[in-house]
Scaffold this motif. Structure first.
Motif, PDB file in Angstrom:
ATOM      1  N   SER A  47      18.328  -0.856 -60.224  1.00 34.85           N
ATOM      2  CA  SER A  47      19.087  -0.729 -58.982  1.00 34.85           C
ATOM      3  C   SER A  47      20.003  -1.925 -58.729  1.00 34.85           C
ATOM      4  CB  SER A  47      18.149  -0.518 -57.782  1.00 34.85           C
ATOM      5  OG  SER A  47      17.372  -1.663 -57.525  1.00 34.85           O
ATOM      6  N   ASN A  48      19.948  -2.937 -59.587  1.00 33.51           N
ATOM      7  CA  ASN A  48      20.891  -4.061 -59.503  1.00 33.51           C
ATOM      8  C   ASN A  48      22.182  -3.793 -60.280  1.00 33.51           C
ATOM      9  OD1 ASN A  48      19.391  -6.470 -58.121  1.00 33.51           O
ATOM     10  ND2 ASN A  48      17.894  -5.523 -59.476  1.00 33.51           N
ATOM     11  N   HIS A  85      26.431   3.135 -57.823  1.00 30.98           N
ATOM     12  CA  HIS A  85      25.238   2.294 -57.830  1.00 30.98           C
ATOM     13  C   HIS A  85      24.120   3.022 -58.574  1.00 30.98           C
ATOM     14  CE1 HIS A  85      22.332  -0.305 -55.197  1.00 30.98           C
ATOM     15  NE2 HIS A  85      21.959  -0.242 -56.463  1.00 30.98           N
ATOM     16  N   PRO A  86      23.933   2.733 -59.862  1.00 33.48           N
ATOM     17  CA  PRO A  86      22.838   3.367 -60.606  1.00 33.48           C
ATOM     18  C   PRO A  86      21.478   2.917 -60.069  1.00 33.48           C
ATOM     19  CG  PRO A  86      24.475   2.426 -62.091  1.00 33.48           C
ATOM     20  CD  PRO A  86      24.766   1.893 -60.723  1.00 33.48           C
ATOM     21  N   LEU A  87      20.571   3.860 -59.954  1.00 32.68           N
ATOM     22  CA  LEU A  87      19.213   3.555 -59.512  1.00 32.68           C
ATOM     23  C   LEU A  87      18.201   3.684 -60.644  1.00 32.68           C
ATOM     24  CD1 LEU A  87      19.145   5.367 -56.044  1.00 32.68           C
ATOM     25  CD2 LEU A  87      19.967   3.077 -56.620  1.00 32.68           C
ATOM     26  N   TYR A 122      11.944  10.411 -58.441  1.00 29.34           N
ATOM     27  CA  TYR A 122      10.915  10.060 -57.469  1.00 29.34           C
ATOM     28  C   TYR A 122       9.837   9.162 -58.071  1.00 29.34           C
ATOM     29  CZ  TYR A 122      12.611  13.298 -53.870  1.00 29.34           C
ATOM     30  OH  TYR A 122      13.361  13.913 -52.903  1.00 29.34           O
ATOM     31  N   GLN A 123       9.495   9.410 -59.335  1.00 24.57           N
ATOM     32  CA  GLN A 123       8.403   8.652 -59.954  1.00 24.57           C
ATOM     33  C   GLN A 123       8.829   7.280 -60.456  1.00 24.57           C
ATOM     34  OE1 GLN A 123       6.252  10.845 -62.954  1.00 24.57           O
ATOM     35  NE2 GLN A 123       5.081   9.062 -63.652  1.00 24.57           N
ATOM     36  N   TYR A 124      10.048   7.164 -61.025  1.00 24.78           N
ATOM     37  CA  TYR A 124      10.387   5.945 -61.762  1.00 24.78           C
ATOM     38  C   TYR A 124      11.397   5.027 -61.075  1.00 24.78           C
ATOM     39  CZ  TYR A 124       7.896   8.128 -65.640  1.00 24.78           C
ATOM     40  OH  TYR A 124       6.928   8.697 -66.430  1.00 24.78           O
ATOM     41  N   ALA A 125      12.220   5.530 -60.185  1.00 24.15           N
ATOM     42  CA  ALA A 125      13.169   4.638 -59.503  1.00 24.15           C
ATOM     43  C   ALA A 125      12.395   3.693 -58.591  1.00 24.15           C
ATOM     44  CB  ALA A 125      14.178   5.453 -58.700  1.00 24.15           C
ATOM     45  N   LYS A 126      12.818   2.440 -58.564  1.00 25.55           N
ATOM     46  CA  LYS A 126      12.105   1.425 -57.787  1.00 25.55           C
ATOM     47  C   LYS A 126      12.218   1.714 -56.297  1.00 25.55           C
ATOM     48  CE  LYS A 126      11.314  -3.510 -57.512  1.00 25.55           C
ATOM     49  NZ  LYS A 126      11.592  -4.831 -58.096  1.00 25.55           N
ATOM     50  N   GLU A 127      11.125   1.489 -55.596  1.00 26.22           N
ATOM     51  CA  GLU A 127      11.117   1.713 -54.150  1.00 26.22           C
ATOM     52  C   GLU A 127      11.942   0.629 -53.453  1.00 26.22           C
ATOM     53  OE1 GLU A 127       9.857   4.322 -52.731  1.00 26.22           O
ATOM     54  OE2 GLU A 127       8.872   5.117 -54.537  1.00 26.22           O
ATOM     55  N   ASN A 128      12.999   1.028 -52.783  1.00 30.11           N
ATOM     56  CA  ASN A 128      13.823   0.100 -52.012  1.00 30.11           C
ATOM     57  C   ASN A 128      14.711   0.911 -51.068  1.00 30.11           C
ATOM     58  OD1 ASN A 128      15.974   1.062 -53.665  1.00 30.11           O
ATOM     59  ND2 ASN A 128      15.633  -0.586 -55.147  1.00 30.11           N
ATOM     60  N   TYR A 143      17.793   1.618 -51.252  1.00 35.11           N
ATOM     61  CA  TYR A 143      18.728   2.510 -51.945  1.00 35.11           C
ATOM     62  C   TYR A 143      18.039   3.815 -52.328  1.00 35.11           C
ATOM     63  CZ  TYR A 143      20.925  -2.061 -52.262  1.00 35.11           C
ATOM     64  OH  TYR A 143      21.437  -3.286 -51.964  1.00 35.11           O
ATOM     65  N   LYS A 144      16.776   3.705 -52.769  1.00 36.84           N
ATOM     66  CA  LYS A 144      16.031   4.918 -53.099  1.00 36.84           C
ATOM     67  C   LYS A 144      15.844   5.779 -51.851  1.00 36.84           C
ATOM     68  CE  LYS A 144      11.945   6.605 -55.571  1.00 36.84           C
ATOM     69  NZ  LYS A 144      10.746   6.221 -56.355  1.00 36.84           N
ATOM     70  N   GLU A 145      15.611   5.155 -50.717  1.00 33.36           N
ATOM     71  CA  GLU A 145      15.456   5.918 -49.475  1.00 33.36           C
ATOM     72  C   GLU A 145      16.740   6.663 -49.128  1.00 33.36           C
ATOM     73  OE1 GLU A 145      12.634   6.534 -47.760  1.00 33.36           O
ATOM     74  OE2 GLU A 145      11.785   5.538 -49.528  1.00 33.36           O
ATOM     75  N   LYS A 146      17.871   5.996 -49.319  1.00 34.79           N
ATOM     76  CA  LYS A 146      19.162   6.642 -49.053  1.00 34.79           C
ATOM     77  C   LYS A 146      19.366   7.829 -49.998  1.00 34.79           C
ATOM     78  CE  LYS A 146      24.079   5.613 -48.504  1.00 34.79           C
ATOM     79  NZ  LYS A 146      25.145   4.579 -48.587  1.00 34.79           N
ATOM     80  N   ALA A 147      18.993   7.620 -51.279  1.00 29.03           N
ATOM     81  CA  ALA A 147      19.122   8.694 -52.266  1.00 29.03           C
ATOM     82  C   ALA A 147      18.212   9.874 -51.922  1.00 29.03           C
ATOM     83  CB  ALA A 147      18.799   8.162 -53.655  1.00 29.03           C
ATOM     84  N   LYS A 148      16.991   9.582 -51.481  1.00 26.25           N
ATOM     85  CA  LYS A 148      16.070  10.642 -51.073  1.00 26.25           C
ATOM     86  C   LYS A 148      16.669  11.472 -49.935  1.00 26.25           C
ATOM     87  CE  LYS A 148      11.610   8.397 -52.088  1.00 26.25           C
ATOM     88  NZ  LYS A 148      10.437   7.779 -51.424  1.00 26.25           N
TER      89      LYS A 148
END
Length: 413
Positions: A222-223, A244-246, A357-363, A365-370
């Motif tokens: 995610s960086n 922004h790749p996650l 859902y399983q492998y992207a780091k929780e942050n 950005y992941k919440e926005k993607a969800k």
């Protein structure tokens, strides 16, 4: 922003070099915008285009190298319809190099929005790109260039940074033909022992180019950031799009390929890249990969690809149709009226949702993607409702295989 056009244009024909995922993304862009079926040439059938209705695929052994490439292009040129314009676009680094090499001849028959051999040589390998980055003020990671001679001398190679390090070939085109056990698209090495064991293998396998060792920028996928741009015939940046790749592909042959992309807008990044492209007198599509370095709060640029990126369909998905920008420029000759600084609200996926859902780091950005996924604001390159059932079934199988790759290769950093 581009809009879907329903009528079919018959005054020009896209010819795509390559048969891969990048080719499919460009073909979808042309089909959506102009109702045109693309023609593609490559060396093998590949899953994304094997059963597609959006591309006529021609497979020619040895087409990715001279003399087969230029001889084939001469045969194609001899049979063109004089009433049509033929737009030639590369979907791979090797084809970009071949277009640059034969640009003057190809331009007699095809419309080729590409840099010439001189500029290609200044940007086309990672080593020469870093020289240009130094000259024009683009930030990049601390780098050590390693030659074949240094490795074969047997002397210890001094590195100006500590492990872990990133290691990759400077010449990505030559690297495609190099095969040995443990070969990857790029490496992250955690120890001196790994480095000393790997380097001789690379040159014994026949690679002759230089290797790039770099200070590894810490942090998960995610960086990362990627930028795609289109620069017109007068060196104006018509469109620039930040993503922004996650999550990235963990498999050895495809490591670093993006799997999940969140659209973003960052004017500081846009202006930095735009200034570089205009100062070097760039022409055509360009794709940059970079990573945020929390140690000095800078985005460091890894490379430029002198073509649209493999995942660049995210631009079209978010309303900035890649085909429209190049056609406006070189087919319709519409004047430059200002740069489109892209922003979007659709998540791009190249993996099953459960992998994300399983492998992207929780942050955050992941919440926005969800949230985008749950709102139905997402899409892929791989699936088009206009395409054949057979194509869609094969891509579903390809997505299923991605699960296996993550189970086998994924390492959280």
């Amino acid at each position: 922003m581009s809009e879907k056009v329903n009528q079919t244009r018959k005054d020009f024909q896209p010819i795509l070099l390559g048969t891969d995922f990048n080719c499919y993304g460009m073909a979808r862009s042309f089909y959506q915008q102009y109702g045109i079926k693309s023609i593609a040439y490559g060396v093998m059938h590949m899953a994304p285009t094997r059963y597609t209705k959006l591309v006529d695929v021609h497979v020619i052994e040895g087409f990715n190298e001279d003399p087969v490439f230029i001889e084939t292009m001469r045969k194609i040129a001899a049979n063109l319809d004089p009433k049509k314009k033929y737009l030639l676009l590369s979907c791979g680094d090797g084809y970009t190099e071949l277009i640059a090499k034969h640009l003057d001849e190809l331009k007699e028959h095809f419309i080729c929005p590409y840099v010439d051999a001189d500029l290609f040589n200044k940007l086309g390998t990672k080593e020469t790109f870093y020289e240009a980055a130094e000259k024009y003020g683009l930030p990049y990671p601390k780098t050590k260039i390693i030659t074949k001679e240094e490795v074969e001398s047997g002397k210890a190679i001094e590195l100006p940074f500590d492990f872990p390090i990133a290691l990759k070939p400077s010449d990505s085109v030559e690297w495609l033909d190099v095969q040995f056990e443990g070969r990857k698209k790029a490496y992250v090495l955690d120890s001196r022992e790994q480095f000393d064991e790997l380097m001789p293998k690379i040159y014994k396998a026949g690679y002759t180019g230089k290797m790039i060792a770099q200070d590894f920028i810490p942090g998960d996928d995610s960086n990362m950031r990627t930028v795609n741009a289109y620069v017109d015939s007068n060196h104006n940046v018509r469109m620039i799009s930040l993503a922004h790749p996650l999550l990235e592909d963990p498999s050895p042959v495809a490591v670093g390929n993006y799997m999940v992309i969140l659209p973003e807008k960052d004017m500081a990044i846009y202006k930095t890249i735009q200034k570089f492209l205009e100062e070097v007198k760039y022409v055509g599509f360009a794709d940059f990969d970079m990573k945020y370095d929390r140690r000095d709060k800078q985005f460091k640029i890894f490379e430029i690809n002198l073509r649209q990126g493999r995942s660049s369909y995210y631009c079209t998905l978010n309303g900035y149709n890649l085909a429209k920008y190049v056609v406006d420029d070189v087919i319709d000759h519409k004047p430059f009226t200002g740069t489109d600084y892209a922003e979007g609200n659709k998540l791009w996926l190249n993996a099953p949702k459960k992998v994300f859902y399983q492998y992207a780091k929780e942050n955050e950005y992941k919440e926005k993607a969800k949230n985008l996924l749950e709102a139905g604001q997402w899409g892929t390159t791989a699936f088009d409702k206009n395409d054949s059932l057979k194509q869609r079934l094969l891509m579903h199988y390809s997505f299923w295989l991605i699960n296996k790759n993550y189970q086998k290769y994924f390492v959280q950093r």
